[in-house]
Write a protein that holds these residues in place. Structure first.
Motif, PDB file in Angstrom:
ATOM      1  N   ALA A  63       0.827  -1.204   0.000  1.00  0.00           N
ATOM      2  CA  ALA A  63       0.000   0.000   0.000  1.00  0.00           C
ATOM      3  C   ALA A  63       0.863   1.256   0.000  1.00  0.00           C
ATOM      4  O   ALA A  63       0.591   2.224  -0.723  1.00  0.00           O
ATOM      5  CB  ALA A  63      -0.924  -0.006   1.214  1.00  0.00           C
ATOM      6  N   PRO A 107      -6.036   1.166  -1.367  1.00  0.00           N
ATOM      7  CA  PRO A 107      -7.142   1.352  -0.416  1.00  0.00           C
ATOM      8  C   PRO A 107      -8.094   0.169  -0.355  1.00  0.00           C
ATOM      9  O   PRO A 107      -8.618  -0.154   0.720  1.00  0.00           O
ATOM     10  CB  PRO A 107      -7.855   2.614  -0.933  1.00  0.00           C
ATOM     11  N   ILE A 108      -8.321  -0.492  -1.482  1.00  0.00           N
ATOM     12  CA  ILE A 108      -9.189  -1.670  -1.477  1.00  0.00           C
ATOM     13  C   ILE A 108      -8.531  -2.799  -0.702  1.00  0.00           C
ATOM     14  O   ILE A 108      -9.154  -3.444   0.150  1.00  0.00           O
ATOM     15  CB  ILE A 108      -9.494  -2.116  -2.918  1.00  0.00           C
ATOM     16  N   THR A 159      -8.005  -1.809   3.232  1.00  0.00           N
ATOM     17  CA  THR A 159      -9.269  -1.658   3.946  1.00  0.00           C
ATOM     18  C   THR A 159      -9.991  -2.988   4.072  1.00  0.00           C
ATOM     19  O   THR A 159     -10.596  -3.280   5.119  1.00  0.00           O
ATOM     20  CB  THR A 159     -10.168  -0.634   3.233  1.00  0.00           C
ATOM     21  N   THR A 160      -9.945  -3.807   3.032  1.00  0.00           N
ATOM     22  CA  THR A 160     -10.575  -5.126   3.100  1.00  0.00           C
ATOM     23  C   THR A 160      -9.885  -5.996   4.149  1.00  0.00           C
ATOM     24  O   THR A 160     -10.550  -6.684   4.940  1.00  0.00           O
ATOM     25  CB  THR A 160     -10.532  -5.817   1.725  1.00  0.00           C
ATOM     26  N   GLU A 204      -8.218  -4.965   6.804  1.00  0.00           N
ATOM     27  CA  GLU A 204      -8.543  -4.451   8.131  1.00  0.00           C
ATOM     28  C   GLU A 204      -9.988  -4.752   8.506  1.00  0.00           C
ATOM     29  O   GLU A 204     -10.296  -5.036   9.673  1.00  0.00           O
ATOM     30  CB  GLU A 204      -8.290  -2.945   8.178  1.00  0.00           C
ATOM     31  N   ILE A 222     -15.532  -2.475   3.949  1.00  0.00           N
ATOM     32  CA  ILE A 222     -15.098  -2.877   2.605  1.00  0.00           C
ATOM     33  C   ILE A 222     -15.618  -1.887   1.564  1.00  0.00           C
ATOM     34  O   ILE A 222     -14.886  -1.476   0.645  1.00  0.00           O
ATOM     35  CB  ILE A 222     -15.582  -4.301   2.288  1.00  0.00           C
ATOM     36  N   THR A 254     -16.279   1.175   2.096  1.00  0.00           N
ATOM     37  CA  THR A 254     -15.531   2.417   2.272  1.00  0.00           C
ATOM     38  C   THR A 254     -14.231   2.381   1.470  1.00  0.00           C
ATOM     39  O   THR A 254     -13.840   3.383   0.855  1.00  0.00           O
ATOM     40  CB  THR A 254     -15.221   2.646   3.760  1.00  0.00           C
ATOM     41  N   GLY A 255     -13.561   1.234   1.472  1.00  0.00           N
ATOM     42  CA  GLY A 255     -12.350   1.094   0.670  1.00  0.00           C
ATOM     43  C   GLY A 255     -12.631   1.230  -0.819  1.00  0.00           C
ATOM     44  O   GLY A 255     -11.876   1.891  -1.552  1.00  0.00           O
ATOM     45  N   THR A 290     -13.320   4.917  -1.540  1.00  0.00           N
ATOM     46  CA  THR A 290     -12.074   5.691  -1.590  1.00  0.00           C
ATOM     47  C   THR A 290     -11.365   5.494  -2.921  1.00  0.00           C
ATOM     48  O   THR A 290     -10.898   6.456  -3.546  1.00  0.00           O
ATOM     49  CB  THR A 290     -11.151   5.279  -0.438  1.00  0.00           C
ATOM     50  N   ALA A 291     -11.297   4.246  -3.366  1.00  0.00           N
ATOM     51  CA  ALA A 291     -10.649   3.953  -4.645  1.00  0.00           C
ATOM     52  C   ALA A 291     -11.399   4.607  -5.799  1.00  0.00           C
ATOM     53  O   ALA A 291     -10.780   5.175  -6.714  1.00  0.00           O
ATOM     54  CB  ALA A 291     -10.571   2.440  -4.854  1.00  0.00           C
TER      55      ALA A 291
END
Length: 222
Positions: A66, A103-104, A107-108, A110, A146, A148-149, A152-153
């Motif tokens: 990342a 970000p995908i 975030t996935t 996490e 997920i 949210t990621g 963001t992308a």
């Protein structure tokens, strides 16, 4: 002239709503670049994030990936790929995918790794396979994060897809690049306004998707 006058002059000109350089055409091109890049990034980032989050392994590697992906300058990468590959969609698509994967992916990972262990342990105690535990227990709980990621992308792609115009492609960036070259600042401001509007529309779409896809119990808990 102020910004509002520039926007009014650009959007109020009927010539900008027709033809190959019309707003509908450029908007369609921009959406195509965005959806294709987001789909490719999701195909790469979601499976890796789901598996690593479920197993709890590889978090440090994902953090390094990342960081490296975010550190790469999209425009510099575009220029290098243009020199190496030449004209076409590929030199523009690769930087967008590289920008969207981190970000995908992170975030996935996490989202899955932060699911409380009690329902996961209960599912395993009932004899559910690891695949069923992942998709029937962990993913529904982690879905808001997920999404949210993915959001963001998507916003990053919408904003950065304007660079496609630098390699003779279309999209809303065409107005910004051509407007600067022509010193037509109404076109520059109008193009930037359309990009901002598309970003806001993306937010609205993901909000609607979250209202449909995420269960009410998970939303209330969030």
């Amino acid at each position: 002239m102020n910004v509002l006058n520039f926007v009014h002059d650009f959007l109020g000109d009927g010539a900008h709503w027709h033809g190959y350089d019309g707003i509908p055409t450029r908007l369609g091109e921009h959406l195509r670049y965005t959806l294709e890049a987001l789909a490719i990034a999701a195909v790469i980032g979601l499976p890796v994030g789901l598996v690593t989050g479920h197993t709890g392994r590889g978090g440090n590697v994902l953090a390094l990936i990342a960081t490296a992906g975010r550190a790469l300058p999209s425009f510099g990468l575009l220029v290098l790929l243009f020199i190496w590959i030449g004209l076409g969609l590929l030199p523009a698509m690769i930087p967008l995918v590289v920008l969207a994967v981190p970000p995908i992916l992170v975030t996935t990972y996490e989202a899955i790794s932060s699911v409380e262990p009690s329902p996961v342990d209960a599912a395993r105690g009932l004899g559910m396979s690891e695949t069923r535990v992942l998709f029937q227990v962990e993913v529904p709980v982690a879905l808001p994060l997920i999404l949210t990621g993915l959001l963001t992308a998507a916003i990053q792609i919408v904003s950065t897809a304007t660079i496609a115009a630098y390699v003779s492609l279309g999209g809303l960036g065409r107005y910004i690049i051509d407007g600067l070259y022509q010193r037509d600042y109404a076109k520059v401001v109008g193009g930037a306004t359309l990009v901002a509007g598309l970003a806001l529309a993306t937010l609205a779409v993901f909000w609607a998707v979250s209202r449909i896809a995420v269960s009410p119990g998970v939303r209330r808990r969030g």
